[in-house]
Scaffold this active site. Structure first.
Site, PDB file in Angstrom:
ATOM      1  N   LYS A 153      87.268  47.182  73.098  1.00 31.73           N
ATOM      2  CA  LYS A 153      86.867  46.636  74.405  1.00 31.73           C
ATOM      3  C   LYS A 153      85.382  46.978  74.541  1.00 31.73           C
ATOM      4  CE  LYS A 153      86.192  47.426  78.459  1.00 31.73           C
ATOM      5  NZ  LYS A 153      84.851  47.244  79.091  1.00 31.73           N
ATOM      6  N   GLU A 198      84.708  61.021  73.795  1.00 25.25           N
ATOM      7  CA  GLU A 198      83.303  61.463  73.717  1.00 25.25           C
ATOM      8  C   GLU A 198      82.715  61.203  75.088  1.00 25.25           C
ATOM      9  OE1 GLU A 198      82.128  63.031  71.258  1.00 25.25           O
ATOM     10  OE2 GLU A 198      83.580  62.544  69.697  1.00 25.25           O
ATOM     11  N   CYS A 256      73.885  60.821  75.748  1.00 22.13           N
ATOM     12  CA  CYS A 256      74.693  62.003  76.103  1.00 22.13           C
ATOM     13  C   CYS A 256      74.034  63.270  75.582  1.00 22.13           C
ATOM     14  CB  CYS A 256      76.083  61.933  75.489  1.00 22.13           C
ATOM     15  SG  CYS A 256      76.866  60.376  75.657  1.00 22.13           S
ATOM     16  N   GLU A 303      74.788  64.757  84.873  1.00 24.50           N
ATOM     17  CA  GLU A 303      74.175  63.905  83.859  1.00 24.50           C
ATOM     18  C   GLU A 303      73.453  62.752  84.554  1.00 24.50           C
ATOM     19  OE1 GLU A 303      76.802  61.691  81.180  1.00 24.50           O
ATOM     20  OE2 GLU A 303      75.521  62.360  79.540  1.00 24.50           O
TER      21      GLU A 303
END
Ligand code: ADP
Length: 503
Positions: free
Chosen positions: A194, A268, A303, A405
């Site tokens: 996806k 992840e 990340c 983040e």
């Protein structure tokens, strides 16, 4: 299925605008392009101009059903293909990707706003590297003999899991997809990907290219939004493994659904990666390393971005000034222009989110935010999602900018006085993905490397994920590893024990 012939050009297409249009309105299912069953599409926008460049098929549960059904059928035959032959096909696909690097680089630059020279072309090349690496690992899918008893032959074999659902994000979509698809396929699974709604085109092209050498149905792709298209993929009863890269919140949703089905997941998730700079470091090398570490050329949308930098006090101010000067020299502009170092943020939503963090930082008492690099002057880019990189000093550990983040070109720099104190600061985070240490004292460096709570610690460098090195986080940064032999064996196969009593 489709009322027009294969819409993708056979040869590499170096005009990303033409290619984007050609790839409009389709998934890739069972070896063919297929429109959304609902007939619905959504817009794909060039973040450098705000202009629509393509339409993507808006997938839902019906499209997922078709893709998973084809994958399940194809997987049975695929698993019978000898492992090294499967690897050889993936290796062959790598050669096709190599031939299309320039095309893929331009297409991903167009849809994500990542600069062609510094990011997009590099990513396309790395996809080929990853396919080559995993393509060579077919022979490693071997088991063990177990010394159970002299007259009992006891062995283990590695078997594929079945259909793997892979959900990918928009920041490095081609590479992150390759890290999932290549090991899954070599291990004998079929895959349904996806794609991320913001960047569905280059990954679709890769899927089509790889399908030129793979049997139909083993590698399928649907595009669409998370709840409508991603969620049914995770929930589908025939999907026996999910591998996901994205936010912590969505990762938890995926994990809960997978728990209901008792299937394995690899997650992840985010990071808030510390970079620790000691006064004895090689200053110029570390400075250059800080720019790479912060992934400024990816607008900080990584990340593993060094979004918290701790600098030993004697060189703190010198480091901050020198870093700002270096970032000032980086060129922001049209992602497709070879001169450009820094492109755009991916979407309006992310743009607003990053801006809000910057405003909050600037409004914090005692904090200073230094904006670097000049905004592009080209009027064609006036609607582009450009954000000047900002280097903050004077924030406290309670600040949202230090804890959360940001996924933008924003870093916070702090002075520190001793290794134990900086270790405590670095580990004071819900995340644990990556960290880097910069020192010529390897004793101090290695000592901290062992104590840092992170899946990947680098000393005197801070590279992005590399084929052959296990990659994955601890704490809220995720579960499981990617990119390595271990990733293929542990996360895309299960070990069956077979015993033969010969007595
Ligand atoms: P981001 O905020 O960075 O886009 P997300 O975690 O929302 O991160 O998205 C990462 C990927 O997860 C995208 O492909 C997105 O469509 C997908 N996604 C979002 N919500 C869900 C969900 N509920 N179930 C499965 N996939 C989802």
């Amino acid at each position: 299925m489709l009322d027009r012939p294969n819409p993708a050009p056979e040869a590499p297409c170096l005009d990303p605008f033409v290619l984007a249009k050609a790839l409009s309105g389709v998934h890739f299912i069972g070896g063919r392009f297929a429109p959304a069953k609902s007939g619905r599409n959504f817009a794909v926008v060039n973040p450098a101009t705000g202009a629509e460049v393509a339409q993507a098929a808006e997938g839902d549960a019906a499209d997922v059903e078709a893709a998973v059904a084809d994958a399940a059928k194809a997987q049975k035959e695929w698993a019978k293909v000898p492992a090294r032959k499967r690897g050889a096909l993936v290796h062959k696909a790598a050669a096709l990707i190599r031939d299309h690097v320039e095309e893929l680089g331009r297409l991903i630059a167009l849809e994500t706003g990542k600069a062609l020279r510094t990011e997009s072309r590099v990513e396309a090349n790395t996809v080929a590297d990853v396919l080559e690496f995993f393509g060579g690992l077919g022979g490693e899918l071997k088991g063990e003999t177990v010394p159970f008893a002299p007259d009992v032959l006891s062995v283990t074999v590695r078997e594929p899991l079945g259909v793997v659902g892979a959900i990918i994000p928009w920041n490095v979509p081609m590479l992150l997809m390759a890290l999932k698809v290549a090991p899954a396929l070599v291990a004998g699974n079929a895959v349904v990907v996806k794609s991320a709604e913001e960047a569905p085109l280059a990954v679709l092209r890769i899927c089509e290219l790889m399908n030129r050498v793979l049997p139909p149905g083993v590698f399928n792709m649907v595009s669409g939004f998370g709840p409508e298209c991603g969620a049914p993929l995770v929930a589908h009863p025939l999907v026996r493994k999910v591998t996901f890269t994205g936010s912590v919140e969505t990762g938890k949703i995926v994990y809960r659904t997978a728990a209901e089905k008792l299937i394995p997941v690899t997650l992840e998730l985010g990071g808030k990666s510390p970079m620790i700079v000691f006064a004895d470091c090689d200053f110029e090398k570390t400075l250059a390393g800080a720019l790479t570490s912060m992934r400024f050329t990816r607008q900080g949308q990584s990340c593993t971005a060094a979004s918290r930098i701790y600098v030993e006090r004697p060189i703190f101010q010198k480091f901050v000034d020198a870093m700002a000067e270096k970032v000032d020299q980086m060129v922001m502009g049209d992602p497709l222009d070879e001169k450009t170092d820094i492109g755009t943020i991916i979407s309006d939503g992310q743009f607003e989110k990053v801006k809000a963090f910057i405003e909050e930082g600037k409004a914090t008492a005692g904090a200073t935010g230094r904006a670097c690099s000049a905004m592009p002057k080209d009027p064609a880019l006036k609607k582009g999602l450009f954000i000047q990189p900002v280097i903050f000093t004077g924030l406290t550990r309670e600040s949202r900018l230090v804890r959360e983040e940001i996924f933008g070109p924003v870093t916070c720099i702090f002075p520190f006085d001793d290794p134990e104190a900086v270790l405590a600061e670095a580990n004071d985070s819900e995340y644990g993905l990556a960290a880097s240490l910069w020192t010529n004292n390897l004793k101090v460096g290695l000592n901290l490397a062992h104590k840092l709570e992170a899946g990947l610690v680098q000393i005197n460098q801070n590279l992005v994920v590399q084929a052959n090195l296990s990659y994955g986080g601890v704490k809220s940064s995720g579960l499981g590893k990617e990119a390595s032999l271990e990733a293929m064996l542990e996360h895309f196969t299960h070990k069956k024990t077979i015993m033969v009593n010969m007595g």
